[in-house]
Design a protein around this motif. Sequence first.
Motif, short mmCIF file in Angstrom:
data_model
loop_
_atom_site.label_atom_id
_atom_site.label_comp_id
_atom_site.label_asym_id
_atom_site.label_seq_id
_atom_site.Cartn_x
_atom_site.Cartn_y
_atom_site.Cartn_z
N ILE A 97 27.87 35.65 44.69
CA ILE A 97 27.93 34.65 42.96
C ILE A 97 28.33 33.84 42.66
CG2 ILE A 97 27.01 37.57 42.51
CD1 ILE A 97 30.33 37.42 41.14
N ILE A 98 28.65 33.07 41.74
CA ILE A 98 29.57 32.06 40.98
C ILE A 98 30.42 32.89 39.88
CG2 ILE A 98 30.06 30.13 40.48
CD1 ILE A 98 27.85 29.35 42.81
N THR A 121 34.08 30.41 43.45
CA THR A 121 34.68 30.30 42.23
C THR A 121 36.06 29.16 42.64
OG1 THR A 121 36.35 31.41 40.75
CG2 THR A 121 36.85 32.27 43.15
N ASN A 122 35.81 28.30 41.45
CA ASN A 122 36.85 27.31 41.37
C ASN A 122 37.81 27.42 40.16
OD1 ASN A 122 35.29 27.14 39.28
ND2 ASN A 122 35.70 24.47 38.51
N GLU A 129 42.59 36.94 39.94
CA GLU A 129 42.44 38.61 39.37
C GLU A 129 41.57 39.19 40.64
OE1 GLU A 129 43.47 41.40 36.93
OE2 GLU A 129 43.32 38.90 36.95
N LEU A 130 41.01 39.02 41.28
CA LEU A 130 39.47 39.24 42.71
C LEU A 130 41.41 39.69 44.14
CD1 LEU A 130 36.40 37.31 42.28
CD2 LEU A 130 37.34 39.77 40.81
N SER A 131 41.69 39.41 44.56
CA SER A 131 42.14 39.65 45.73
C SER A 131 43.00 41.31 45.86
CB SER A 131 44.20 38.68 45.81
OG SER A 131 44.69 38.68 43.88
N GLN A 137 34.74 40.02 48.88
CA GLN A 137 34.90 38.28 49.83
C GLN A 137 35.16 37.26 47.87
OE1 GLN A 137 32.54 37.33 52.92
NE2 GLN A 137 33.66 35.55 53.46
N VAL A 138 36.50 36.99 48.85
CA VAL A 138 36.46 35.70 47.71
C VAL A 138 36.48 34.06 48.59
CG1 VAL A 138 37.63 34.59 46.30
CG2 VAL A 138 37.98 37.83 45.88
#
Length: 255
Positions: A97-98, A121-122, A129-131, A137-138
């Motif tokens: 997803i983006i 994401t940019n 937040e997702l780290s 996987q970011v």
Amino acid sequence: MLVAERWQKIVQLVNERGSIRVTELSELCQVTEETIRRDLDRLEGEGKLRRSHGGAVSVQSEGTSEIPYLVRETTNAEQKRDIAASAISLIQPNDRIILDASSTAWYMAQILPDVPLTVVTNSIRVTMELSTKEKIQVISTGGRLTSRSLSYVGPLAERSLRTYHVDKAFLSCKGVHPERGVSESNELQALIKQKMIEIADQVVLMADYSKFGQQSFAHVADWEQIDTVITDRQTDPAYIQQLQEQSVRLIQTGG
């Protein structure tokens, strides 16, 4: 100070600072916060400023510049959280997803379950937040950092996006117009979102009621490029009907 003088001073302060809180206006104008809130309601009705959670934002900054992230974060926060929760229900484990750099996408990142996903994401806020979520996987686009939106834009970010393909893109915007499509206040953000749309199988637009009927500076997408729109129950039914006529799937949050 006469009432008209107070209104003039409020508009001047909002335009000079870009945004200001009710508490500060109350001190500067030496009237109660309740009086300031009534003043802001009137001035918003006259198109001289825009209300935000706890204050007001200058409408002069809405041309080609972005509203600061911390202001957007608190504007219509309840509606954005509901929209974010509804958007997450569309995500399946192992999806790619983006998430864009909108405050609604950040609300999504806050409550996104820690399941196997790939998120492009940019947004610095979304990345942070997702780290802490080990199964997600970011991938950050990199690029030129814009301090007002805490996001990456520009040619490097656009080239980065072209190397990927995702199942779903979750985007917000500045303006939602039933005939003219989706728009942004800033051209660089519009270009990034165009690239996000190009690489996604499905595009989900997240927009609270305040975005509808607005046409901002930079065009992002026509309605044939948008699969789903998630909004709240405060959105004018006339806009809902017009979008349904465009064959866009509509999801409204709340009861």
